[in-house]
Write a protein that holds these residues in place. Structure first.
Motif, mmCIF file in Angstrom:
data_model
loop_
_atom_site.group_PDB
_atom_site.id
_atom_site.type_symbol
_atom_site.label_atom_id
_atom_site.label_comp_id
_atom_site.label_asym_id
_atom_site.label_seq_id
_atom_site.Cartn_x
_atom_site.Cartn_y
_atom_site.Cartn_z
ATOM 1 N N ALA A 41 0.845 -1.196 0.000
ATOM 2 C CA ALA A 41 0.000 0.000 0.000
ATOM 3 C C ALA A 41 0.883 1.249 0.000
ATOM 4 C CB ALA A 41 -0.899 -0.011 1.219
ATOM 5 N N PRO A 42 0.376 2.342 -0.533
ATOM 6 C CA PRO A 42 1.148 3.582 -0.517
ATOM 7 C C PRO A 42 1.544 3.971 0.912
ATOM 8 C CG PRO A 42 -0.799 3.831 -1.896
ATOM 9 C CD PRO A 42 -0.932 2.518 -1.179
ATOM 10 N N LEU A 43 2.771 4.410 1.062
ATOM 11 C CA LEU A 43 3.250 4.886 2.354
ATOM 12 C C LEU A 43 2.580 6.221 2.687
ATOM 13 C CD1 LEU A 43 7.057 4.179 1.860
ATOM 14 C CD2 LEU A 43 5.385 2.777 3.090
ATOM 15 N N ASP A 44 2.550 6.553 3.974
ATOM 16 C CA ASP A 44 1.962 7.830 4.384
ATOM 17 C C ASP A 44 2.637 9.005 3.683
ATOM 18 O OD1 ASP A 44 0.136 6.539 5.975
ATOM 19 O OD2 ASP A 44 1.072 7.122 7.880
ATOM 20 N N ALA A 45 3.930 8.915 3.455
ATOM 21 C CA ALA A 45 4.645 10.004 2.775
ATOM 22 C C ALA A 45 4.149 10.177 1.341
ATOM 23 C CB ALA A 45 6.148 9.739 2.788
ATOM 24 N N THR A 46 3.817 9.090 0.688
ATOM 25 C CA THR A 46 3.278 9.154 -0.670
ATOM 26 C C THR A 46 1.897 9.786 -0.649
ATOM 27 O OG1 THR A 46 4.508 7.160 -1.273
ATOM 28 C CG2 THR A 46 2.663 7.770 -2.693
ATOM 29 N N ILE A 47 1.071 9.381 0.318
ATOM 30 C CA ILE A 47 -0.271 9.963 0.448
ATOM 31 C C ILE A 47 -0.154 11.450 0.749
ATOM 32 C CG2 ILE A 47 -2.378 9.979 1.827
ATOM 33 C CD1 ILE A 47 -1.921 6.924 2.215
ATOM 34 N N GLN A 48 0.750 11.819 1.656
ATOM 35 C CA GLN A 48 0.927 13.231 2.008
ATOM 36 C C GLN A 48 1.289 14.046 0.783
ATOM 37 O OE1 GLN A 48 0.701 14.503 5.647
ATOM 38 N NE2 GLN A 48 -0.041 15.908 4.113
ATOM 39 N N ALA A 49 2.152 13.514 -0.073
ATOM 40 C CA ALA A 49 2.527 14.230 -1.291
ATOM 41 C C ALA A 49 1.322 14.406 -2.221
ATOM 42 C CB ALA A 49 3.647 13.481 -2.014
ATOM 43 N N SER A 92 0.773 20.112 3.637
ATOM 44 C CA SER A 92 0.286 20.543 4.948
ATOM 45 C C SER A 92 -1.116 20.027 5.269
ATOM 46 C CB SER A 92 0.287 22.070 5.018
ATOM 47 O OG SER A 92 -0.616 22.593 4.049
ATOM 48 N N ASN A 93 -1.724 19.271 4.370
ATOM 49 C CA ASN A 93 -3.098 18.818 4.571
ATOM 50 C C ASN A 93 -3.156 17.542 5.406
ATOM 51 O OD1 ASN A 93 -4.173 20.915 3.027
ATOM 52 N ND2 ASN A 93 -3.961 19.756 1.131
ATOM 53 N N PRO A 94 -3.858 17.576 6.536
ATOM 54 C CA PRO A 94 -3.980 16.373 7.365
ATOM 55 C C PRO A 94 -4.912 15.360 6.697
ATOM 56 C CG PRO A 94 -5.258 18.159 8.322
ATOM 57 C CD PRO A 94 -4.538 18.726 7.149
ATOM 58 N N PHE A 95 -4.652 14.061 6.935
ATOM 59 C CA PHE A 95 -5.447 13.012 6.300
ATOM 60 C C PHE A 95 -5.545 11.791 7.199
ATOM 61 C CE2 PHE A 95 -1.156 11.722 5.287
ATOM 62 C CZ PHE A 95 -1.195 10.337 5.353
ATOM 63 N N ILE A 96 -6.510 10.936 6.880
ATOM 64 C CA ILE A 96 -6.576 9.599 7.459
ATOM 65 C C ILE A 96 -6.826 8.614 6.325
ATOM 66 C CG2 ILE A 96 -7.313 10.275 9.769
ATOM 67 C CD1 ILE A 96 -10.159 9.474 9.046
ATOM 68 N N ARG A 97 -6.257 7.437 6.471
ATOM 69 C CA ARG A 97 -6.464 6.352 5.519
ATOM 70 C C ARG A 97 -7.737 5.623 5.943
ATOM 71 N NH1 ARG A 97 -2.142 3.074 2.887
ATOM 72 N NH2 ARG A 97 -0.791 4.450 4.078
ATOM 73 N N LEU A 98 -8.695 5.544 5.042
ATOM 74 C CA LEU A 98 -9.942 4.844 5.336
ATOM 75 C C LEU A 98 -9.842 3.358 5.013
ATOM 76 C CD1 LEU A 98 -12.512 7.432 3.936
ATOM 77 C CD2 LEU A 98 -11.832 7.078 6.328
ATOM 78 N N ALA A 99 -9.131 3.014 3.944
ATOM 79 C CA ALA A 99 -9.003 1.613 3.547
ATOM 80 C C ALA A 99 -7.907 1.464 2.507
ATOM 81 C CB ALA A 99 -10.317 1.095 2.962
ATOM 82 N N ASN A 100 -7.459 0.239 2.348
ATOM 83 C CA ASN A 100 -6.589 -0.139 1.241
ATOM 84 C C ASN A 100 -7.405 -1.016 0.308
ATOM 85 O OD1 ASN A 100 -4.245 1.169 2.163
ATOM 86 N ND2 ASN A 100 -3.748 -0.555 3.477
ATOM 87 N N VAL A 101 -7.148 -0.898 -0.986
ATOM 88 C CA VAL A 101 -7.898 -1.656 -1.992
ATOM 89 C C VAL A 101 -6.912 -2.366 -2.909
ATOM 90 C CG1 VAL A 101 -9.563 -1.514 -3.883
ATOM 91 C CG2 VAL A 101 -9.769 0.038 -1.922
ATOM 92 N N ALA A 102 -7.014 -3.694 -2.953
ATOM 93 C CA ALA A 102 -6.179 -4.489 -3.859
ATOM 94 C C ALA A 102 -6.786 -4.411 -5.259
ATOM 95 C CB ALA A 102 -6.113 -5.930 -3.387
ATOM 96 N N VAL A 103 -5.962 -4.040 -6.229
ATOM 97 C CA VAL A 103 -6.415 -3.898 -7.614
ATOM 98 C C VAL A 103 -5.607 -4.863 -8.477
ATOM 99 C CG1 VAL A 103 -6.822 -2.304 -9.521
ATOM 100 C CG2 VAL A 103 -6.883 -1.455 -7.157
ATOM 101 N N ALA A 104 -6.255 -5.927 -8.907
ATOM 102 C CA ALA A 104 -5.582 -6.927 -9.732
ATOM 103 C C ALA A 104 -5.301 -6.355 -11.118
ATOM 104 C CB ALA A 104 -6.451 -8.175 -9.846
ATOM 105 N N ASN A 105 -4.311 -6.916 -11.789
ATOM 106 C CA ASN A 105 -4.054 -6.549 -13.171
ATOM 107 C C ASN A 105 -5.302 -6.907 -13.989
ATOM 108 O OD1 ASN A 105 -2.396 -5.828 -15.516
ATOM 109 N ND2 ASN A 105 -2.599 -7.999 -16.004
#
Length: 169
Positions: free
Chosen positions: A132-140, A145-158
């Motif tokens: 899953a994307p790291l928090d640093a990737t999500i922050q970017a 400066s925008n605060p966030f929370i991760r609600l879920a991770n989603v597996a996406v098959a090819n």
């Protein structure tokens, strides 16, 4: 020495925002959904699965990383479901995306403050063993400066054509 003792009250001199801010900063220790055991902001598959997910109504708190402010969020679905789109994956490998709720601090609030809290799907990097994307990737993605929370991770098959419950954690 001058002192000011205030309380919340209605009228032209009401200052409820100051008290809400003070109360939440002092009592909310971490970001998250208000009732984690319920369906607040739960990410699920749609009744007719497709390349999107559904987010349930609910309440959440998003705290700035420095702890100086807490943003309450309320999702009312009377206007219809909130359905973030999951982008297609033709990479040859699976990936894991993150569904996030964030506060856009650069947005000027409208009169009902319905344009500041936002959702976003952050695509993960495809790989034989995706993570899953790291928090640093999500922050970017949401803004530095925008605060966030991760609600879920989603597996996406090819080659996936729909997202089902088994794909969501």
């Amino acid at each position: 020495m001058a002192h000011t003792l205030s309380t919340i009250r209605s009228g032209a001199t009401a200052i409820p925002e100051k008290f809400v801010d003070y109360t939440t900063v002092k009592t909310v220790s971490t970001s998250g959904v208000l009732d984690a055991g319920s369906t607040d902001f739960q990410v699920t598959q749609k009744a007719s699965p497709g390349m999107f997910v559904a987010i349930s109504a609910g309440a959440a708190w998003i705290k700035k990383s420095d702890g100086s402010m807490v943003y309450p969020c309320d999702l009312d679905l009377t206007g219809g479901l909130l359905e973030p789109v999951i982008t297609g994956n033709a990479s040859g490998n699976p990936r894991i995306d993150a569904v996030v709720l964030y506060i856009d601090l650069g947005a000027t609030s409208n009169t009902t403050a319905t344009n500041v809290a936002k959702t976003l799907v952050v695509d993960g990097t495809p790989g034989a063993s995706p993570v899953a994307p790291l928090d640093a990737t999500i922050q970017a993605e949401v803004g530095a400066s925008n605060p966030f929370i991760r609600l879920a991770n989603v597996a996406v098959a090819n080659g996936a054509s729909s997202i089902v419950t088994a794909n969501i954690t």
